[in-house]
Scaffold this active site. Structure first.
Site, short mmCIF file in Angstrom:
data_model
loop_
_atom_site.label_atom_id
_atom_site.label_comp_id
_atom_site.label_asym_id
_atom_site.label_seq_id
_atom_site.Cartn_x
_atom_site.Cartn_y
_atom_site.Cartn_z
N LYS A 53 0.84 -1.21 0.00
CA LYS A 53 0.00 0.00 0.00
C LYS A 53 0.87 1.25 0.00
CE LYS A 53 -3.83 -2.45 2.11
NZ LYS A 53 -4.52 -2.88 3.33
N GLN A 97 -4.89 -1.39 9.68
CA GLN A 97 -4.75 -2.73 9.12
C GLN A 97 -5.28 -3.78 10.11
OE1 GLN A 97 -3.53 -3.43 5.88
NE2 GLN A 97 -4.30 -5.48 6.37
N ASP A 120 -11.32 2.63 3.90
CA ASP A 120 -11.73 1.23 3.79
C ASP A 120 -13.25 1.12 3.60
OD1 ASP A 120 -9.75 -0.68 3.70
OD2 ASP A 120 -9.39 -0.65 5.87
#
Ligand code: NDP
Length: 313
Positions: A53, A97, A120
């Site tokens: 990422k 995460q 997200d």
């Protein structure tokens, strides 16, 4: 007949190049998008995801920073970190995460991320925006699936779509996106009766289950589009043989690594489907591309008006 293989790597590259152009425009307007990633502890899989990422941000010119609290971090410490990132104007996206260690209240931490920075798309506010068709941030993997369909010229409107899996991360949001796109959507799960018969109705079949090779040819209407979201690591040689005996590339891979990555769709479906996404190289690459796209979208939605850049474009 053999299905057309939909190349997720190529579609992801296309999206990234478009996002890169937008980043240039925004940066020139004094609005460089920024992403903060929070990685707790030392989970090897999470470390790889986060590295990829951050690397993608660098490639596209997005500002990124990584926060790495230790394994024994408390919920309160993470809440304080998220609150600080929420406050900072140059941070457009915050990604925590998963998984978080057991002592942390993961739901509380995710709820604390400002919905405007929730790249997200997991915050209940964004879930609500999606279901009421308001501009918001959409979960990356489902958004990527829709991009694959659109960019491959596969009609969603009017199609019979069947989604196997009802998780908050993939199944439910992809079902909602397809419904918003005017498909007729059926969502299946572990309690669905006669799953194969329901799946055979699908013009578009989405497999988001987490069970290697579960979708066999008898689940698939000839000519259907099959999107394989599953990511399963096969290590058992007998299981490997059952799926890939005679596939030289896979055999070399398995001999070298002792494992292979496969989806929820059986390789024989290639002979029945009209189009199919491979694993690896299908949905996976889209997830990071859509994270980059969401970071830019978040910057525009939150700060775009200040510099006259059209929000939500
Ligand atoms: P979850 O485990 O959260 O959900 C799995 C779903 O599959 C559940 O709804 C479950 O039903 C359903 N299911 C399980 N067994 C059966 C069965 N025998 N018949 C019918 N339905 C069944 O998984 P996720 O949604 O998080 O992920 C699904 C897969 O996608 C995984 O392999 C994951 O690794 C992969 N993935 C890939 C991504 C990518 O970037 N390519 C991103 C995210 C996930 P029930 O609700 O009844 O338990």
């Amino acid at each position: 007949m053999s299905a057309i293989v939909l190349d997720g790597t190529q579609i992801a590259a296309q999206i990234k190049s478009e996002v890169g152009e937008e980043v240039k425009e925004l940066t020139a307007a004094g609005l460089r998008p920024g992403l903060a990633v929070v990685l707790v502890g030392h989970n090897p899989a999470s470390e790889i995801y986060v590295r990829n990422k951050v690397k993608s941000c660098e490639q596209l010119g997005i500002y990124s920073e990584k926060h790495t609290p230790p394994d024994n971090v408390t919920t309160e410490e993470l809440l304080a970190l998220v609150a600080d990132l929420n406050r900072r104007d140059e941070i457009d996206g915050i990604l925590v995460q998963l998984p978080l260690p057991p002592q942390v209240d993961a739901k509380k931490v995710l709820l604390a991320v400002s919905p405007e920075k929730d790249v997200d798309g997991f915050h209940p506010m964004n879930v609500g925006y999606l279901s009421t068709q308001r501009p918001g941030l959409v979960p990356c993997t489902p958004a990527g699936i829709v991009e694959i369909l659109k960019r491959s010229g596969i009609a969603i409107a009017g199609a019979e779509a069947v989604v196997v899996g009802r998780s908050d991360i993939v199944g439910k949001p992809v079902a909602m996106l397809l419904l918003n796109g005017n498909a007729t959507v059926t969502v299946c799960h572990s309690k669905t009766r006669d799953l194969a018969a329901v799946c055979r109705r699908a013009d578009i079949l989405i497999a988001a289950i987490g069970k290697a090779g579960m979708i066999t040819p008898d689940f698939v209407k000839p000519g259907a589009t099959v999107i394989d979201v599953g990511m399963n690591t096969v290590t058992d040689p007998a299981e490997f043989k059952q799926f890939f005996a005679g596939n030289e590339k896979r055999e070399r891979d398995f001999a070298a690594k002792g494992s292979t990555l496969m989806g929820d769709v059986h390789p024989k479906v290639l002979q029945v489907a009209g189009a199919i996404t491979p694993v690896p190289g299908g949905v996976g690459p889209l997830t990071i591309a859509m994270l980059m796209s969401n970071t830019v979208k978040a910057a525009k939605l939150r700060r775009g008006n200040a510099v006259g850049v059209l929000a939500g474009r």
